[in-house]
Write a protein that holds these residues in place. Sequence first.
Motif, PDB file in Angstrom:
ATOM      1  N   CYS A  46       0.838  -1.214   0.000  1.00  0.00           N
ATOM      2  CA  CYS A  46       0.000   0.000   0.000  1.00  0.00           C
ATOM      3  C   CYS A  46       0.867   1.257   0.000  1.00  0.00           C
ATOM      4  O   CYS A  46       0.612   2.204  -0.752  1.00  0.00           O
ATOM      5  CB  CYS A  46      -0.935  -0.008   1.204  1.00  0.00           C
ATOM      6  SG  CYS A  46      -2.249  -1.245   1.107  1.00  0.00           S
ATOM      7  N   PHE A  47       1.874   1.272   0.850  1.00  0.00           N
ATOM      8  CA  PHE A  47       2.760   2.434   0.924  1.00  0.00           C
ATOM      9  C   PHE A  47       3.462   2.669  -0.414  1.00  0.00           C
ATOM     10  O   PHE A  47       3.633   3.807  -0.849  1.00  0.00           O
ATOM     11  CB  PHE A  47       3.815   2.245   2.014  1.00  0.00           C
ATOM     12  CG  PHE A  47       3.298   2.268   3.428  1.00  0.00           C
ATOM     13  CD1 PHE A  47       1.985   2.582   3.739  1.00  0.00           C
ATOM     14  CD2 PHE A  47       4.164   1.963   4.474  1.00  0.00           C
ATOM     15  CE1 PHE A  47       1.533   2.595   5.053  1.00  0.00           C
ATOM     16  CE2 PHE A  47       3.726   1.987   5.794  1.00  0.00           C
ATOM     17  CZ  PHE A  47       2.402   2.305   6.085  1.00  0.00           C
ATOM     18  N   SER A  48       3.871   1.608  -1.068  1.00  0.00           N
ATOM     19  CA  SER A  48       4.563   1.709  -2.338  1.00  0.00           C
ATOM     20  C   SER A  48       3.653   2.301  -3.416  1.00  0.00           C
ATOM     21  O   SER A  48       4.084   3.104  -4.244  1.00  0.00           O
ATOM     22  CB  SER A  48       5.083   0.332  -2.752  1.00  0.00           C
ATOM     23  OG  SER A  48       5.816   0.411  -3.931  1.00  0.00           O
ATOM     24  N   HIS A  49       2.385   1.919  -3.403  1.00  0.00           N
ATOM     25  CA  HIS A  49       1.408   2.468  -4.349  1.00  0.00           C
ATOM     26  C   HIS A  49       1.260   3.973  -4.137  1.00  0.00           C
ATOM     27  O   HIS A  49       1.311   4.758  -5.091  1.00  0.00           O
ATOM     28  CB  HIS A  49       0.067   1.747  -4.181  1.00  0.00           C
ATOM     29  CG  HIS A  49      -1.000   2.200  -5.108  1.00  0.00           C
ATOM     30  ND1 HIS A  49      -2.318   1.941  -4.868  1.00  0.00           N
ATOM     31  CD2 HIS A  49      -0.971   2.898  -6.276  1.00  0.00           C
ATOM     32  CE1 HIS A  49      -3.059   2.451  -5.843  1.00  0.00           C
ATOM     33  NE2 HIS A  49      -2.252   3.037  -6.711  1.00  0.00           N
ATOM     34  N   PHE A  50       1.076   4.384  -2.898  1.00  0.00           N
ATOM     35  CA  PHE A  50       0.956   5.806  -2.546  1.00  0.00           C
ATOM     36  C   PHE A  50       2.201   6.551  -3.033  1.00  0.00           C
ATOM     37  O   PHE A  50       2.104   7.610  -3.657  1.00  0.00           O
ATOM     38  CB  PHE A  50       0.812   5.915  -1.023  1.00  0.00           C
ATOM     39  CG  PHE A  50       0.518   7.291  -0.494  1.00  0.00           C
ATOM     40  CD1 PHE A  50      -0.759   7.621  -0.071  1.00  0.00           C
ATOM     41  CD2 PHE A  50       1.526   8.239  -0.357  1.00  0.00           C
ATOM     42  CE1 PHE A  50      -1.033   8.881   0.465  1.00  0.00           C
ATOM     43  CE2 PHE A  50       1.267   9.495   0.163  1.00  0.00           C
ATOM     44  CZ  PHE A  50      -0.024   9.820   0.572  1.00  0.00           C
ATOM     45  N   HIS A  51       3.373   5.993  -2.766  1.00  0.00           N
ATOM     46  CA  HIS A  51       4.650   6.599  -3.159  1.00  0.00           C
ATOM     47  C   HIS A  51       4.751   6.756  -4.675  1.00  0.00           C
ATOM     48  O   HIS A  51       5.144   7.815  -5.179  1.00  0.00           O
ATOM     49  CB  HIS A  51       5.802   5.733  -2.628  1.00  0.00           C
ATOM     50  CG  HIS A  51       7.151   6.149  -3.099  1.00  0.00           C
ATOM     51  ND1 HIS A  51       7.806   5.491  -4.119  1.00  0.00           N
ATOM     52  CD2 HIS A  51       7.973   7.143  -2.705  1.00  0.00           C
ATOM     53  CE1 HIS A  51       8.975   6.063  -4.325  1.00  0.00           C
ATOM     54  NE2 HIS A  51       9.105   7.067  -3.482  1.00  0.00           N
ATOM     55  N   MET A  52       4.380   5.717  -5.407  1.00  0.00           N
ATOM     56  CA  MET A  52       4.478   5.752  -6.860  1.00  0.00           C
ATOM     57  C   MET A  52       3.619   6.870  -7.452  1.00  0.00           C
ATOM     58  O   MET A  52       4.055   7.606  -8.336  1.00  0.00           O
ATOM     59  CB  MET A  52       4.062   4.394  -7.441  1.00  0.00           C
ATOM     60  CG  MET A  52       4.242   4.253  -8.943  1.00  0.00           C
ATOM     61  SD  MET A  52       2.802   4.719  -9.935  1.00  0.00           S
ATOM     62  CE  MET A  52       1.578   3.561  -9.414  1.00  0.00           C
ATOM     63  N   VAL A  53       2.413   7.035  -6.936  1.00  0.00           N
ATOM     64  CA  VAL A  53       1.504   8.039  -7.497  1.00  0.00           C
ATOM     65  C   VAL A  53       1.830   9.435  -6.978  1.00  0.00           C
ATOM     66  O   VAL A  53       2.093  10.356  -7.754  1.00  0.00           O
ATOM     67  CB  VAL A  53       0.027   7.692  -7.185  1.00  0.00           C
ATOM     68  CG1 VAL A  53      -0.901   8.811  -7.633  1.00  0.00           C
ATOM     69  CG2 VAL A  53      -0.361   6.376  -7.840  1.00  0.00           C
ATOM     70  N   LEU A  54       1.814   9.611  -5.666  1.00  0.00           N
ATOM     71  CA  LEU A  54       1.866  10.959  -5.110  1.00  0.00           C
ATOM     72  C   LEU A  54       3.269  11.518  -4.918  1.00  0.00           C
ATOM     73  O   LEU A  54       3.448  12.727  -4.880  1.00  0.00           O
ATOM     74  CB  LEU A  54       1.086  11.009  -3.800  1.00  0.00           C
ATOM     75  CG  LEU A  54      -0.411  10.819  -4.008  1.00  0.00           C
ATOM     76  CD1 LEU A  54      -1.137  10.636  -2.688  1.00  0.00           C
ATOM     77  CD2 LEU A  54      -1.006  11.963  -4.797  1.00  0.00           C
ATOM     78  N   SER A  55       4.253  10.668  -4.827  1.00  0.00           N
ATOM     79  CA  SER A  55       5.621  11.158  -4.677  1.00  0.00           C
ATOM     80  C   SER A  55       6.345  11.142  -6.021  1.00  0.00           C
ATOM     81  O   SER A  55       6.792  12.179  -6.508  1.00  0.00           O
ATOM     82  CB  SER A  55       6.372  10.313  -3.643  1.00  0.00           C
ATOM     83  OG  SER A  55       7.659  10.815  -3.425  1.00  0.00           O
ATOM     84  N   MET A  56       6.436   9.981  -6.630  1.00  0.00           N
ATOM     85  CA  MET A  56       7.225   9.861  -7.871  1.00  0.00           C
ATOM     86  C   MET A  56       6.530  10.500  -9.068  1.00  0.00           C
ATOM     87  O   MET A  56       7.142  11.284  -9.793  1.00  0.00           O
ATOM     88  CB  MET A  56       7.539   8.394  -8.152  1.00  0.00           C
ATOM     89  CG  MET A  56       8.529   7.818  -7.161  1.00  0.00           C
ATOM     90  SD  MET A  56       8.954   6.106  -7.495  1.00  0.00           S
ATOM     91  CE  MET A  56       9.707   6.229  -9.099  1.00  0.00           C
TER      92      MET A  56
END
Length: 189
Positions: A46-56
């Motif tokens: 879940c954290f990785s998904h959030f990171h991919m969209v909103l951070s990267m």
Amino acid sequence: MKDSTIELLHIAESNLLYSFKDIQHEEINKQAMPGTNTISWIIGHCFSHFHMVLSMTCQKKQILSDETSHYFRYGTTKEEIERTESSLTFEELVDKYLEISAMSFTYLKKLDDADFKKVIFPEIEETLEKSIQRISLHFLGHVGQIVLIRRSLGNPGSSFVGGSHPDSRKKMREEWTSWWSKSKSGFNC
């Protein structure tokens, strides 16, 4: 639209974090049954998904390594997960997520309503608003999974979904933050 989209993400995030409040160290890497995901993998996923969209994608900032993102991505085989270990401890993973989350919510609050209608994934014509809805639904789906895994391991954990009202969400977050600050060093392996 902006405010309701951000609020939906806050509700989902609060529930995801609260779903592992009071978890025991030995439970985070236990499988409820052979071939199923562990709570630590689900959280990282879940954290990785959030990171991919909103951070990267949105901010062009990479906080999680490519190796970490690959480990937690959808499609990584169970065999691959079992052969390798996450490059982060659970403590590091959660703390990195909290950094990503704070940075991303600050970013989202600075945007205009029109920014939420912009397409951020042209290949599927997905807007920022739709991506946030997808993250929120993803988080909430896994909240149910985590609650069921915890129950199967003999730890009742939390309820399925709460925190729709801002006051209850604030209370959930305060309880979780207090627990995490006292307990996180127990998850450093």
